[in-house]
Design an enzyme around this catalytic site. Structure first.
Site, short mmCIF file in Angstrom:
data_model
loop_
_atom_site.label_atom_id
_atom_site.label_comp_id
_atom_site.label_asym_id
_atom_site.label_seq_id
_atom_site.Cartn_x
_atom_site.Cartn_y
_atom_site.Cartn_z
N ALA A 1 3.91 7.02 -1.39
CA ALA A 1 5.23 7.33 -1.94
C ALA A 1 5.10 8.01 -3.31
O ALA A 1 5.82 8.96 -3.62
CB ALA A 1 6.06 6.06 -2.07
N PHE B 1 0.82 -1.23 0.00
CA PHE B 1 0.00 0.00 0.00
C PHE B 1 0.84 1.26 0.00
O PHE B 1 0.36 2.34 -0.34
CB PHE B 1 -0.95 0.01 1.21
N LYS B 2 2.10 1.13 0.40
CA LYS B 2 2.95 2.32 0.50
C LYS B 2 3.19 2.98 -0.85
O LYS B 2 3.64 4.12 -0.91
CB LYS B 2 4.26 1.98 1.19
N ASP B 3 2.90 2.27 -1.94
CA ASP B 3 3.02 2.88 -3.27
C ASP B 3 2.19 4.16 -3.38
O ASP B 3 2.62 5.12 -4.02
CB ASP B 3 2.53 1.90 -4.35
#
Ligand SMILES: *Cc1c(COP(=O)(O)O)cnc(C)c1O
Length: 433
Positions: free
Chosen positions: A111, A106-108
């Site tokens: 970021a 999910f950090k996409d």
């Protein structure tokens, strides 16, 4: 919109300043001056809105004054150009799959959004900004991918040697261009300590503009609200009641974004913050006392956090009113043993393969539903193939590498091996970054 420091000893700043600097000068986290309220017609018609329309509607109150509408639209459309499916695991629990982005976690979302904001803020500046980031696995890949090729920004990633999975290592070390990976002979805490010291080091900060890309940055935190809206679009097609939402939590940035979306008007019945045995928040909920702990290693390692930085933001949303907080949010801890048993049990019953973080959430939510009415969903925060050691052993089967990640296998790792020592890293930065 302006943002204030939760330590209240620093001036209020706009979105650009807060995104570029990360933390306030008094070391506080930035928090929006007011929580925007979404219009009723927006929520009523949400089913007909595109992801980009939703993204712009939700983000523009925060970015106004710093990012023009057309630029925001471009940033949002690049941030969410993949799927966020809400998939039924069984009758009571669905999975919001947040792993369809480029690095399969999910950090996409955060970021990508942050990288494009910094790219925009740097557009007329001659100098470079260096993003320095420590990772236990997922953050580094998402940041590397998000910032790849962004003009005027160099990225230096510190990761612990031998402590990230093979896919994660390839995601960190094969980008090239403006991305450099430092393989630190130590553990994640060493990487994090070195990064923190770098931000305090006068000589380094004279030589270069350093910024962080961790989840305390508002440009990473705020866009995480978006997928709760995408989930809602799908949820209301099958359900009348609002969902119980269970978030596997480490630094509490992800769940805090969901709580913020709810405070803006998104219907969510209850939040469940699921942790592994790093259980300082579940303990806080049962005792009312907060005691940070030293992080313990688990199989859901992206949540091995002993002092979650974003929890102060959760408290702020509830204006430190503990009874109101407890009414909306619960928190439970899940052991490694139960996590593995959950992966095994869910796979044998439904064929759905959970990753260890999603399994922590599934276990917490299914236990919660024993005493509370209502259907819900978990956030499946990473693809199981990122944690093959655990998952393949438990289900007794190899997990195929998704097609979009296959290209990584032909790439060559490029990393600079360094000792877990601040001065060693500093002299490398002075000479290379
Ligand atoms: C980072 C991460 C988490 C924890 O998210 P927070 O926002 O820190 O609570 C959970 N699962 C995975 C797979 C992660 O990478």
């Amino acid at each position: 919109m302006n943002f204030y420091s939760l330590n209240k000893q620093a001036p209020n700043v706009d979105f650009e300043y807060a995104a570029v600097h990360g933390q306030a000068p008094d070391k506080g986290l930035y928090f929006p001056e007011r929580i925007p309220l979404l219009s009723e017609s927006f929520l009523k018609n949400i089913i007909h809105k595109s992801k980009v329309e939703i993204g712009v509607e939700v983000m523009s109150p925060y970015t106004s004054g710093s990012i023009p509408q057309d630029v925001l639209e471009q940033i949002v459309s690049e941030t969410v150009d993949f799927d966020f499916p809400l998939v039924d695991i069984d009758e009571h629990i669905a999975s919001l799959e947040l792993f369809h982005g480029p690095t399969m976690a999910f950090k996409d979302v955060g970021a990508r959004f942050m990288s494009r904001c910094l790219g925009y803020f740097n557009r007329n500046k001659a100098g470079k900004t260096t993003v320095l980031v420590a990772t236990s696995g997922d953050t580094g890949g998402a940041v590397a991918n998000g910032f790849l090729g962004v003009e005027g920004v160099d990225v230096v990633i510190l990761y612990p040697k031998g402590k990230v999975s093979p896919i994660q290592e390839l995601q960190l070390t094969t980008c090239g261009q403006n991305i450099k990976a430092l393989e630190i002979d130590g553990v994640f805490d060493d990487c994090q300590a070195i990064v923190k010291q770098a931000f305090m080091d006068e000589e380094l900060n004279k030589k270069m503009v350093l910024t962080s890309a961790n989840s305390i940055n508002i440009a990473r935190w705020l866009p995480q609200q978006l997928y709760y809206f995408f989930a809602y679009q799908q949820w209301i097609q099958k359900n009348e009641d609002a969902p119980i939402v269970c978030v596997p939590s480490g630094n509490f940035g992800n769940i805090c974004a969901g709580i913020l979306a709810n405070a803006s008007g998104l219907p969510i019945k209850h939040f469940l913050a699921a942790t592994n045995i790093n259980d300082e928040i579940p303990k806080y909920f049962s005792t009312g006392k907060y005691a940070p702990q030293k992080a313990v290693a688990t199989i859901s390692n992206a949540m091995d956090v002993g002092d979650p930085s974003n929890f102060v933001r959760v408290l702020e949303i509830f204006q430190n009113d503990f009874p109101v907080l407890k009414d909306k949010v619960s928190s439970v801890s899940v052991s490694d043993e139960d996590t593995k048993e959950t992966i095994r049990e869910v796979y044998s019953r439904t064929n759905y393969i959970l990753d260890p973080h999603g399994a922590v959430a599934y276990k917490a939510l299914s236990d919660f539903q024993k005493n509370h009415q209502g259907k819900g969903y978990i956030l499946e925060t990473a693809h199981p193939v990122k944690f093959p050691d655990v998952v393949e052993e438990v289900i007794g089967k190899k997990i195929p590498i998704p097609e979009k990640a296959q290209y990584l296998l032909n790439k060559k790792k490029e990393a600079v091996g360094l000792a877990a020592d601040f001065n060693t890293v500093k002299s490398w930065l002075m000479g290379n970054a």
